[in-house]
Design an enzyme around this catalytic site. Structure first.
Site, PDB file in Angstrom:
ATOM      1  N   LYS A 166      30.538 -24.698  58.092  1.00 38.59           N
ATOM      2  CA  LYS A 166      31.379 -23.831  58.938  1.00 38.59           C
ATOM      3  C   LYS A 166      31.501 -24.358  60.358  1.00 38.59           C
ATOM      4  O   LYS A 166      32.542 -24.193  60.991  1.00 38.59           O
ATOM      5  CB  LYS A 166      30.833 -22.397  58.948  1.00 38.59           C
ATOM      6  CG  LYS A 166      31.083 -21.671  57.641  1.00 38.59           C
ATOM      7  CD  LYS A 166      31.146 -20.170  57.813  1.00 38.59           C
ATOM      8  CE  LYS A 166      31.605 -19.519  56.511  1.00 38.59           C
ATOM      9  NZ  LYS A 166      31.614 -18.069  56.553  1.00 38.59           N
ATOM     10  N   LYS A 207      35.713 -24.140  46.496  1.00 34.66           N
ATOM     11  CA  LYS A 207      35.509 -22.757  46.078  1.00 34.66           C
ATOM     12  C   LYS A 207      36.625 -21.875  46.632  1.00 34.66           C
ATOM     13  O   LYS A 207      37.127 -22.141  47.726  1.00 34.66           O
ATOM     14  CB  LYS A 207      34.120 -22.296  46.530  1.00 34.66           C
ATOM     15  CG  LYS A 207      34.051 -21.160  47.507  1.00 34.66           C
ATOM     16  CD  LYS A 207      32.640 -20.773  47.866  1.00 34.66           C
ATOM     17  CE  LYS A 207      32.628 -20.051  49.215  1.00 34.66           C
ATOM     18  NZ  LYS A 207      32.870 -18.631  49.181  1.00 34.66           N
ATOM     19  N   LYS A 238      37.909 -16.819  51.460  1.00 41.55           N
ATOM     20  CA  LYS A 238      38.784 -16.000  52.309  1.00 41.55           C
ATOM     21  C   LYS A 238      39.425 -16.848  53.395  1.00 41.55           C
ATOM     22  O   LYS A 238      40.525 -16.562  53.847  1.00 41.55           O
ATOM     23  CB  LYS A 238      37.959 -14.918  52.998  1.00 41.55           C
ATOM     24  CG  LYS A 238      37.447 -13.856  52.078  1.00 41.55           C
ATOM     25  CD  LYS A 238      36.724 -12.814  52.921  1.00 41.55           C
ATOM     26  CE  LYS A 238      35.772 -12.027  52.062  1.00 41.55           C
ATOM     27  NZ  LYS A 238      34.528 -11.733  52.734  1.00 41.55           N
TER      28      LYS A 238
HETATM   29  P1  ATP Z   1      34.230 -17.301  53.252  1.00 46.76           P
HETATM   30  O1  ATP Z   1      34.558 -18.191  52.125  1.00 46.76           O
HETATM   31  O2  ATP Z   1      35.357 -17.091  54.197  1.00 46.76           O
HETATM   32  O3  ATP Z   1      32.928 -17.669  53.903  1.00 46.76           O
HETATM   33  P2  ATP Z   1      33.629 -15.571  51.169  1.00 46.76           P
HETATM   34  O4  ATP Z   1      34.891 -15.527  50.428  1.00 46.76           O
HETATM   35  O5  ATP Z   1      32.522 -16.464  50.688  1.00 46.76           O
HETATM   36  O6  ATP Z   1      33.945 -15.864  52.653  1.00 46.76           O
HETATM   37  P3  ATP Z   1      31.679 -13.472  51.546  1.00 46.76           P
HETATM   38  O7  ATP Z   1      31.791 -12.160  52.191  1.00 46.76           O
HETATM   39  O8  ATP Z   1      30.926 -14.523  52.292  1.00 46.76           O
HETATM   40  O9  ATP Z   1      33.099 -14.074  51.207  1.00 46.76           O
HETATM   41  O10 ATP Z   1      31.044 -13.303  50.087  1.00 46.76           O
HETATM   42  C1  ATP Z   1      30.889 -12.087  49.375  1.00 46.76           C
HETATM   43  C2  ATP Z   1      30.284 -12.383  48.014  1.00 46.76           C
HETATM   44  O11 ATP Z   1      31.209 -13.087  47.182  1.00 46.76           O
HETATM   45  C3  ATP Z   1      29.028 -13.260  48.091  1.00 46.76           C
HETATM   46  O12 ATP Z   1      28.077 -12.780  47.144  1.00 46.76           O
HETATM   47  C4  ATP Z   1      29.539 -14.616  47.696  1.00 46.76           C
HETATM   48  O13 ATP Z   1      28.522 -15.417  47.134  1.00 46.76           O
HETATM   49  C5  ATP Z   1      30.608 -14.273  46.656  1.00 46.76           C
HETATM   50  N1  ATP Z   1      31.647 -15.310  46.567  1.00 46.76           N
HETATM   51  C6  ATP Z   1      32.395 -15.785  47.579  1.00 46.76           C
HETATM   52  N2  ATP Z   1      33.276 -16.722  47.137  1.00 46.76           N
HETATM   53  C7  ATP Z   1      33.070 -16.835  45.808  1.00 46.76           C
HETATM   54  C8  ATP Z   1      33.664 -17.632  44.775  1.00 46.76           C
HETATM   55  N3  ATP Z   1      34.644 -18.481  45.030  1.00 46.76           N
HETATM   56  N4  ATP Z   1      33.201 -17.496  43.504  1.00 46.76           N
HETATM   57  C9  ATP Z   1      32.216 -16.620  43.235  1.00 46.76           C
HETATM   58  N5  ATP Z   1      31.606 -15.844  44.153  1.00 46.76           N
HETATM   59  C10 ATP Z   1      32.021 -15.931  45.426  1.00 46.76           C
END
Ligand code: ATP
Ligand code: LTN
Length: 356
Positions: A143, A225, A228
């Site tokens: 990040k 992956k 968001k």
């Molecule tokens: P960012 O990618 O912007 O950091 P994020 O999409 O990872 O945000 P979080 O709020 O950090 O969102 O994650 C919420 C939950 O969703 C966490 O348990 C995280 O491990 C899970 N998660 C996030 N992205 C994925 C993905 N692509 N596949 C499966 N689980 C995910």
């Protein structure tokens, strides 16, 4: 010394080893079921990866565990946020957690900043965390990127705040996607060091990571992956059917035709995994169902499946967002329910450290 890949922290030992001689602590809360705690950042609308990797498990397992879910708006401060947007995203994320089926009577949902023990415990834990441990966190590296010098100190110490979230509730299990494994491992290291130094105070948590769905990949680039922060590859839970159709039609596949679960074909593997998780069908059933059919038919059925899954969620979400006062009330009740537990743990830690 630099570390590579997943080689990370000091290995966590087994629960319950403490140095004798420390003052006896008040008993931890007795539990009927294992305690589950998880958090999600209100940085935008959640996507299909959040749903398949985390949220749907949280909803499905409310009866098996004593669960608590937190909208982590203090974590969101680690990168710049527009205050009005953050306030709105916080409410809309809470609505989405309810819409996917989390029942706030069984599993309280609350906003992190409404329980001040999170920030207070984080400071105490910062003082037992080694810089070397934080230096190894992959998420900070990815990040902060090239901007290490200008990244906030909060982004750097963020895993310690996450440890505080987990430890305040005597958490046994932390259901998260694969990207958070290292942070739960850090929480375990903090518990071991704290208990060793100050006597048995915190419960040792374990990550709960399902293989299937733990890493849903971006639709436009199946080697990354779904995230968001990369909206082009994400399918958001509020996307309208026409948007879902377009995003799936454009999703990266390959030049072959067959539908199969072959990790060497990451695009189709990711889409077929999504199909399997949403339909509940096995890999063999799906491969058989699509034998002799092409990507067009597969994508049409996948679109239908996603639309059908999201439609009732979107309907409940819209109803909840129509009454923000009621939603805010529910969240305040959630905070009121969890606060006594959080404060009891904070007091235990303060007593152990000689500041209470
Ligand atoms: P960012 O990618 O912007 O950091 P994020 O999409 O990872 O945000 P979080 O709020 O950090 O969102 O994650 C919420 C939950 O969703 C966490 O348990 C995280 O491990 C899970 N998660 C996030 N992205 C994925 C993905 N692509 N596949 C499966 N689980 C995910
Ligand atoms: N760091 C997590 C969100 C998070 C969390 C937690 C998850 C904050 N506190 C406690 C589990 C337990 C993320 O970015 N997904």
């Amino acid at each position: 010394m630099a570390t590579k890949g997943n080689a990370t922290l000091e290995p966590a030992k087994t629960e319950g080893k403490t140095k004798s001689g420390a003052q006896a602590k008040p008993a931890k809360e007795p539990k009927q079921k294992p305690r589950v705690f998880s958090g999600i950042q209100p940085t935008s609308i959640p996507h299909l990866g959040n749903y398949l990797g985390a949220m749907r498990h949280w909803a499905a397992e409310q009866d098996h565990y004593d669960s608590i879910f937190c909208v982590v708006n203090l974590h969101a401060q680690t990168v710049p946020q527009d205050p009005a947007e953050l306030r709105q995203n916080t409410l809309s994320l809470a609505a989405m957690l309810l819409a996917v089926g989390i029942d706030p009577q069984r599993a309280p949902i609350f906003i992190q900043s409404q329980v001040s023990a999170h920030a207070e415990l984080a400071w105490l834990l910062n003082c037992v965390t080694s810089l070397g441990w934080l230096n190894r966190m992959h998420q900070f590296k990815s990040k902060a990127g090239e901007e290490r010098e200008s990244a906030s100190a909060g982004l750097y110490t963020y895993p310690v705040l996450m440890a505080a979230d987990i430890l305040l509730y005597d958490t046994d299990l932390v259901p998260v996607g694969d990207d958070q494994r290292q942070h739960v491992e850090l929480a375990r290291n903090i518990v071991e060091r704290f208990n060793d130094r100050f006597g048995e105070t915190f419960v040792l948590p374990n990550p709960l990571i399902r293989e299937e769905g733990a890493r849903i990949m971006a639709l436009d680039d199946p080697t990354r992956k779904m995230s968001k922060s990369e909206p082009n590859g994400a399918l958001f839970l509020t996307d309208a059917p026409s948007v879902i159709k377009k995003k799936i039609a454009r999703a990266t596949t390959d030049s072959e035709r067959t539908i199969e679960f072959n990790p060497n074909r990451p695009g189709i593997f990711n889409l077929a995994t999504i199909y399997s998780l949403l339909s509940g069908q096995s890999k063999a059933e799906i491969e058989e169902h699509f034998a002799g059919k092409g990507y067009k038919e597969f994508k049409a059925e996948l679109t239908e499946l996603i639309v059908a899954t999201l439609q009732p969620i979107q309907q409940r979400y819209a109803e909840l967002m129509n009454d923000p006062a009621q939603l805010e009330g529910l969240l305040r009740q959630g905070a009121d329910r969890v606060r006594p537990r959080a404060e009891a743990t904070l007091h235990r830690a303060q007593t152990a450290m000689g500041i209470r």
